[in-house]
Design a protein around this motif. Structure first.
Motif, short mmCIF file in Angstrom:
data_model
loop_
_atom_site.label_atom_id
_atom_site.label_comp_id
_atom_site.label_asym_id
_atom_site.label_seq_id
_atom_site.Cartn_x
_atom_site.Cartn_y
_atom_site.Cartn_z
N PRO B 370 0.81 -1.23 0.00
CA PRO B 370 0.00 0.00 0.00
C PRO B 370 0.83 1.27 0.00
N ALA B 373 1.63 2.33 -3.48
CA ALA B 373 0.57 2.37 -4.48
C ALA B 373 0.20 3.78 -4.90
N ASN B 385 -7.50 6.67 -11.64
CA ASN B 385 -7.64 5.80 -10.48
C ASN B 385 -7.21 4.40 -10.88
N TRP B 387 -6.60 2.01 -8.40
CA TRP B 387 -6.62 1.22 -7.19
C TRP B 387 -7.86 0.36 -7.16
N PRO B 388 -7.75 -0.83 -6.58
CA PRO B 388 -8.92 -1.70 -6.53
C PRO B 388 -10.02 -1.06 -5.68
N ALA B 389 -11.24 -1.07 -6.20
CA ALA B 389 -12.33 -0.41 -5.49
C ALA B 389 -12.96 -1.32 -4.45
N TRP B 391 -11.48 -3.41 -2.26
CA TRP B 391 -10.80 -3.54 -0.98
C TRP B 391 -10.82 -2.20 -0.29
N PRO B 392 -11.33 -2.12 0.93
CA PRO B 392 -11.36 -0.84 1.63
C PRO B 392 -9.93 -0.33 1.88
N ARG B 393 -9.73 0.96 1.69
CA ARG B 393 -8.42 1.55 1.93
C ARG B 393 -8.59 2.73 2.88
N PRO B 394 -7.59 2.98 3.75
CA PRO B 394 -7.72 4.07 4.73
C PRO B 394 -7.60 5.43 4.06
N ALA B 395 -8.14 6.46 4.72
CA ALA B 395 -8.04 7.82 4.19
C ALA B 395 -6.69 8.42 4.52
N ASP B 431 -12.14 -7.36 10.63
CA ASP B 431 -12.43 -7.87 9.30
C ASP B 431 -11.10 -8.18 8.62
N ARG B 455 -8.86 -4.98 9.20
CA ARG B 455 -9.56 -3.74 9.45
C ARG B 455 -10.28 -3.93 10.78
N PHE B 484 -8.98 4.50 8.87
CA PHE B 484 -10.13 4.68 7.99
C PHE B 484 -10.99 5.82 8.49
#
Lengths: 257, 485
Positions: B370, B373, B385, B387-389, B391-395, B431, B455, B484
């Motif tokens: 990450p 990335a 963009n 990045w995979p949509a 998989w949740p990613r942090p802000a 998760d 997560r 997140f």
């Protein structure tokens, strides 16, 4: 609230007149003046949503989690408005930095994000003002620690002149609680997610407090974090510290805060 | 004191170095030799000789017709290349070029090293070259052609050179030779006053130019596709207001030029010439080719505080460099379009406040890890963009990841509680894992590295991105990597 069409037209004309008076007659972007957030919140604003072309301020509880919430909040608004100029300090209060893949999931695509990192609050304010002079920008976001009343007034005037919306984020635990000339002031913190049928994290939730607004409205809500289009989801309204359950079986009422 | 050093180098046409080779041109009725290579010169063939005579000396000599236009073009191209050594260079037809090395030699490790570098560069082009550096252009010319080349420290060494080294016409040299004057020393021995009367004004002028008695300017070429505007003042100016007005006038004129050519420039060099001979330069670099006079003038004026006018400024020159065609174009900002020059103007203004490196966009890179990335990229290119949509990613991301003390119920389980930055967090929901592997093709230390990302949501609703890293034969270690929203 039911209004007759004639009354509604009169009201709209009056509001237009007030806007013109407030903005010295010339706003850069007259076409859209408000951004709808949620029906429950929009009802409080005479504009029918978050007013554009002015300064908004959001703070949190001083934690890194609060910083992430503020980033996603500003990102979701900015992504819906257009090109976003994001001004941040080079060394952040929490040792973290913006992560574009996460902002995309809050509704701010990478193509709409331009980042500026400044060495001092003064340089950051100068960069924000520079951005606010360019009407093709949708939104200027600044993560700032110290913001004086004079500096916030300058931002507000620059935003009114060009019609670009400004958002100041105060993620630092050292951010002083001073008077700020903003059209609205928010406090946004994390909130536990609603219980889910399967044991995994459901949609993230925030507690959204409108502390002060130009229209005089205040409010306190539990909302779902923005989706990839930047839209918030309504979860509950908080009255006197208690979240009022909305009449749907899967949401459960709990003490907020 | 300002010691003017000029390097003079000579180039001849490429050919096999060991075979005699000449180029010839028709001069009246006879064909004469125009240029010779080293092998031909060693056999006694010289420039200006009749071609028939050269063939007598060596029947195997290879002859090609001279092409003056093509040679002049080549010489100009070489001159442009020499701009890397000094800003003042000029061709010296038919076969030489001038480089004003004043104040430039130390950048290349000294005078001798600079001459050496120039010669080797020309040799790399397949040319036979000799270079000399001396205090005057005339002395450098002589030392490169008739001396041994290299750095000439003392013009007394020129005494032994033939008079042809003074850039005199052939018939003058012949006339002097008949009078018994063969070397420069012979000419220096004559009373000065008599020389112009006897041999014409050129001889004394050339002698003085070589020895430093007379100043000789070179006529430098402009870098190709550069545009320049100059203002000279009858009275020296010094106040900031005057300088700002000068800037506005120069930029307006220059941008009119650029506008006519439908060009824009990415670099502007403004040079103030002071009356005491000093110069005060300002360099402006832009993110995007521009010809917006107001914009350029504003950015240049902002840099005026570094200019010391001294006793006054007598001239100002503004040069536009890195010129590129500039037709109005649009860039896609994924929500309405903005013209590229408007956007470039904003980027320039921000860069002048916080520095060029601190204005950027975040672009995607195909990477497993990450932290790699998303990278800072040029502000002028609109990133996609990647990045995979799902998989949740942090802000917000922590870089580098910070160690966390974690308690899990079982080694493979997600954290039950963790302690980070002096605060305990108890996990409500977790998760994961999302497994990522180290990129061994980038870094040997990542061979076999494996991360399991979780997560987790705490009792307060804060959501963290933790990972457990494990290598073969080592205990698992936990890190905090992001938060997140």
């Amino acid at each position: 609230m039911a209004k007759t069409p004639a009354k509604a037209a009169d009201l709209a004309a009056l509001r237009q007149r007030i806007r013109q008076l407030e903005r010295c007659g010339g706003a850069g972007k007259a076409a859209t003046t408000a951004l709808p957030l949620l029906p429950q919140i929009d009802a409080l604003w005479p504009e029918g949503g978050l007013p554009l072309g002015c300064l908004h301020e959001a703070r949190s509880d001083g934690s890194l989690a609060g910083h992430a919430v503020l980033s996603a909040f500003a990102g979701s608004i900015g992504g819906r408005l257009g090109l976003v100029l994001w001004c941040a300090r080079r060394s952040d209060a929490h040792g973290s930095h913006l992560y574009a893949p996460g902002l995309v999931q809050a509704g701010l695509p990478a193509a709409r994000l331009l980042v500026v990192t400044a060495a001092s609050d003064a340089a950051l304010l100068a960069a924000m003002e520079e951005g606010l002079a360019h009407p093709f920008l949708g939104c200027v976001v600044g993560e700032i620690e110290r913001l004086s009343l004079t500096a916030s007034r300058r931002l507000q005037l620059a935003a009114e002149k060009s019609g670009v919306t400004a958002i100041t984020l105060r993620p630092s635990p050292r951010a002083a609680e001073g008077g700020v000339a903003a059209a609205s002031r928010w406090r946004i913190t994390t909130h536990p997610s609603a219980p889910h049928a399967i044991p995994e994290a459901g949609k993230a939730r925030w507690r959204l407090e409108l502390l002060q607004a130009r229209s005089g409205a205040v409010g306190d809500w539990i909302v779902e974090a923005p989706d990839a289009q930047g839209h918030l989801g309504f979860s509950a309204r908080v009255d006197n510290g208690f979240a009022q359950a909305r009449p749907e079986p899967r949401v459960f009422a709990r003490r907020a805060g | 004191m300002d010691l003017r050093r000029r390097a003079q180098s000579r180039a001849s046409s490429p050919a096999a170095p060991d075979k005699p080779f000449v180029t010839a041109a028709t001069d009246g009725r006879a064909r004469t030799v125009v240029a010779v290579n080293a092998a031909a010169a060693a056999r006694g063939i010289v420039r200006g000789m009749a071609l028939a005579r050269a063939r007598v000396i060596d029947p195997a000599v290879e002859v090609e017709p001279a092409r003056p236009k093509a040679e002049a073009r080549t010489l100009f191209r070489l001159t442009v290349q020499m701009l890397r050594y000094s800003p003042l260079v000029a061709p010296s037809p038919p076969d030489g070029l001038w480089i004003d090395a004043t104040g430039a030699a130390h950048l290349f490790g000294g005078a001798a090293a600079m001459v050496d570098k120039i010669v080797r560069r020309l040799q790399g082009e397949g040319l036979t070259a000799r270079a000399a550096m001396a205090v005057t252009p005339g002395a450098a010319w002589a030392w490169a052609r008739y001396g041994s080349g290299g750095v000439l420290e003392d013009t007394a060494a020129l005494n032994a050179l033939p008079l042809a080294a003074l850039r005199l016409p052939g018939e003058t040299v012949q006339a002097l030779r008949r009078l018994g004057l063969k070397r420069i020393a012979d000419l220096k021995g004559l009373p000065r006053a008599t020389i112009p009367q006897r041999f014409g004004p050129d001889v004394l002028l050339r002698l003085d130019q070589a020895l430093g008695g007379a100043f000789e300017p070179i006529d430098p070429i402009l870098p190709p596709r550069a545009r320049r505007q100059r203002l000279a003042f009858a009275e020296p100016i010094a106040t900031p207001e005057d300088l700002a007005r000068t800037i506005l006038r120069l930029t307006t004129d220059l941008c009119d030029d650029l506008d006519r050519a439908q060009d824009g420039a990415r670099q502007f060099d403004l040079v103030f010439a002071r009356i005491d001979g000093g110069i005060e330069p300002i360099r402006l670099r832009c993110a995007h080719p521009t010809r917006d006079a107001g914009h350029i003038a504003k950015l240049l004026t902002a840099k005026l505080e570094n200019v010391d006018p001294g006793f006054g400024i007598e001239a100002a020159t503004l040069t536009a460099l890195k010129i590129a065609p500039l037709a109005p174009r649009q860039i896609d900002t994924n929500g309405g379009t903005v013209t590229e020059s408007d956007f470039g103007a904003l980027v320039d203004r921000l860069a002048s406040r916080v520095g060029v490196r601190n204005v950027f966009r975040l672009a995607g890179v195909a990477s497993e890890l990450p932290e790699r990335a998303a990278v800072a990229a040029s502000p002028m290119r609109s990133p996609q963009n990647q990045w995979p949509a799902h998989w949740p990613r942090p802000a917000r991301l922590l870089s580098p990841p910070e160690p966390v003390y974690v308690i899990a119920l079982l080694p493979d389980y997600p954290p039950a509680t963790f302690r980070w930055r002096d605060r305990s967090h108890s996990v409500r929901i977790a998760d994961g894992p999302e497994r990522m592997f180290g990129e061994w093709w980038r870094d040997a230390r990542e061979v076999g590295e494996q991360r399991d990302y979780f997560r987790v949501e705490t009792e307060k609703g804060e959501r963290y991105w933790l990972f457990r890293t494990s290598r073969p034969g080592a205990n698992a270690v936990w890190f905090m990597h992001g938060v997140f929203a």
